[in-house]
Motif scaffolding. Structure first.
Motif, PDB file in Angstrom:
ATOM      1  N   UNK A  28       0.827  -1.210   0.000  1.00 52.45           N
ATOM      2  CA  UNK A  28       0.000   0.000   0.000  1.00 52.45           C
ATOM      3  C   UNK A  28       0.862   1.261   0.000  1.00 52.45           C
ATOM      4  N   UNK A  29       1.962   1.243   0.765  1.00 53.55           N
ATOM      5  CA  UNK A  29       2.854   2.394   0.804  1.00 53.55           C
ATOM      6  C   UNK A  29       3.446   2.703  -0.568  1.00 53.55           C
ATOM      7  N   UNK A  30       3.860   1.651  -1.297  1.00 51.54           N
ATOM      8  CA  UNK A  30       4.387   1.837  -2.654  1.00 51.54           C
ATOM      9  C   UNK A  30       3.307   2.404  -3.571  1.00 51.54           C
ATOM     10  N   UNK A  31       2.099   1.877  -3.432  1.00 55.59           N
ATOM     11  CA  UNK A  31       0.968   2.286  -4.272  1.00 55.59           C
ATOM     12  C   UNK A  31       0.543   3.724  -3.985  1.00 55.59           C
ATOM     13  N   UNK A  32       0.292   4.015  -2.724  1.00 58.51           N
ATOM     14  CA  UNK A  32      -0.177   5.334  -2.335  1.00 58.51           C
ATOM     15  C   UNK A  32       0.887   6.397  -2.597  1.00 58.51           C
ATOM     16  N   UNK A  33       2.148   6.019  -2.443  1.00 56.23           N
ATOM     17  CA  UNK A  33       3.233   6.984  -2.613  1.00 56.23           C
ATOM     18  C   UNK A  33       3.368   7.529  -4.023  1.00 56.23           C
ATOM     19  N   UNK A 154       6.526   3.996   1.759  1.00 60.44           N
ATOM     20  CA  UNK A 154       6.735   5.421   1.486  1.00 60.44           C
ATOM     21  C   UNK A 154       8.215   5.746   1.332  1.00 60.44           C
ATOM     22  N   UNK A 155       9.025   5.235   2.260  1.00 59.97           N
ATOM     23  CA  UNK A 155      10.460   5.543   2.243  1.00 59.97           C
ATOM     24  C   UNK A 155      11.139   4.952   1.010  1.00 59.97           C
ATOM     25  N   UNK A 248       5.683  11.304  -1.130  1.00 57.70           N
ATOM     26  CA  UNK A 248       5.881  10.130  -0.268  1.00 57.70           C
ATOM     27  C   UNK A 248       6.559  10.513   1.042  1.00 57.70           C
ATOM     28  N   UNK A 249       7.515  11.436   0.977  1.00 60.07           N
ATOM     29  CA  UNK A 249       8.167  11.912   2.202  1.00 60.07           C
ATOM     30  C   UNK A 249       7.147  12.603   3.102  1.00 60.07           C
TER      31      UNK A 249
END
Length: 404
Positions: A28-33, A154-155, A248-249
């Motif tokens: 999800x972090x990769x997607x949302x970012x 995200x990171x 993302x940051x």
């Protein structure tokens, strides 16, 4: 690890569940970012388009109660697996479909459907797998796994897009990576065995006269939340030219800030009372909205961008004060089941409002400008504060026998 084992029952597949949640968080972090930048730069969605897309993204949240009711015969574990497969399909669609507005909106809706199915079920399964008296601790572990995963995603975007140029191929690569992780998570979920019952409060609406003010507060909260959730990042991308690494940051900083602020806000609610927090929260929001909408008219462009980023994080933090309304419900309720059913209904009401605000907000921005959009959000905040002033405090509720 031993501490986690002390929380969950030995015979359950709690390890697979937590791994599934962690990997889903990374995906999800990769997607949302990258999603907002992908929509703006590759799909070329404008302000109104983004509102329409958000309408369809939120639609599964409204339909969820009917979906769960239709599949009442399935266990929570089975429905969790169904959600995992649907999320995988949605993410795969992002990676391979042509970047047209209709097809990408369909992919977003598909992923959102799986996400919403899993959202409530993972809590039900987690609590069922917990040892007696350890339900809260189990939910804490589950939440931490999801947050750590999302933050890692995200990171990863921050580092990748800081080192390499963007472009459609780069976005597709990260959607493909997110799809692979969604597949791994789905495989892990298939190894979860059990016959947990989904929370019955998620399967029905519950209305009672004494909760009328809570329902109204959820309407105001849903409306004002959606403006920042949908259009906050999009303003930074379309108006200030923020890239995926920056967005993302910003998401990562917001996640860390909320993680730190959550227990602090909880203690403030206990000390000052939910009524005070509800009022103060939305009054602060008025300042945040005004600065977000008018920063470019007050400060130089670079300074205005920083001001907007700070205010985005501030909004994320003060949004957590919405837990005050849950405390209000608990003080009104006669049982724990009533609390769950009422809050579940409040979430549904929240979703109904958000889908229309997404459409209306896109039209306001496109027709009248971002200043009007965020002034509208500020006005909703003032209405929320004014309405919160009419609720009774815990002491008043007890004196009145919980009657409103």
């Amino acid at each position: 690890m031993n501490r986690i084992k002390d929380i969950f029952r030995k015979e359950t597949k709690f390890g697979m569940l937590l791994i599934s949640i962690l990997i889903t968080g990374i995906s999800y972090g990769l997607y949302k970012g990258v999603l907002d930048n992908f929509l703006a730069e590759v799909v070329h969605m404008g302000e109104m388009d983004r509102g329409v897309t958000e309408f369809f993204r939120e639609l599964p949240g409204i339909l969820l109660v009917f979906i769960l009711a239709a599949f009442y015969m399935l266990s929570a574990e089975s429905m969790y697996k169904v959600g995992a497969v649907i999320m995988l399909a949605g993410m795969g669609m992002h990676a391979v479909l042509p970047p047209t507005k209709v097809l990408i909106t369909l992919a977003i809706c598909m992923y959102s459907l799986g996400e919403h199915i899993q959202l409530g079920l993972k809590s039900s399964i987690t609590m069922n797998y917990a040892k007696s008296g350890k339900g809260g601790a189990a939910l804490g572990v589950q939440g931490s796994a999801a947050q750590i995963g999302t933050l890692a995603g995200y990171l990863a975007i921050v580092f990748a897009f800081s080192a390499f140029a963007g472009g459609e191929a780069m976005y597709r690569l990260f959607f493909a990576l997110a799809a692979v992780l969604a597949g791994v998570s789905a495989i892990c979920s298939m190894r979860i065995n059990g016959n947990s019952q989904a929370d019955p409060s998620k399967r029905r609406f519950y209305f009672h006269k004494k909760y009328t003010k809570y329902y109204m507060l959820e309407m105001f909260y849903g409306a004002r939340k959606q403006v920042f959730l949908t259009f906050g990042p999009y303003v930074l991308i379309l108006f200030y030219g923020a890239n995926a690494a920056t967005i993302s940051l910003l998401f990562a900083v917001s996640a860390v800030a909320c993680f730190i602020a959550s227990p602090i806000i909880g203690r403030i609610i206990d000390r000052l009372g939910y009524k005070t927090v509800m009022v103060a929260d939305t009054l602060i929001l008025v300042v945040v909205c005004c600065l977000y909408g008018f920063a470019h008219r007050i400060f130089p462009r670079d300074v205005a961008f920083i001001v907007c980023c700070v205010n985005y994080v501030m909004d994320a933090i003060i949004s957590m004060a919405s837990m005050a309304s849950n405390v209000y419900v608990k003080d009104l309720a006669d049982s724990e089941d009533e609390v769950k059913a009422t809050i579940s209904t409040g979430v549904s009401i929240n979703h109904v409002i958000t889908i229309f605000i997404a459409l209306f907000g896109g039209w306001i921005w496109e027709s009248l400008g971002i200043e009007t959009l965020f002034i509208t959000s500020a006005i909703l905040g003032v209405c929320n504060s004014a309405y919160a002033l009419t609720i009774k405090s815990k002491k008043q509720l007890l004196a009145a026998g919980k009657g409103e």
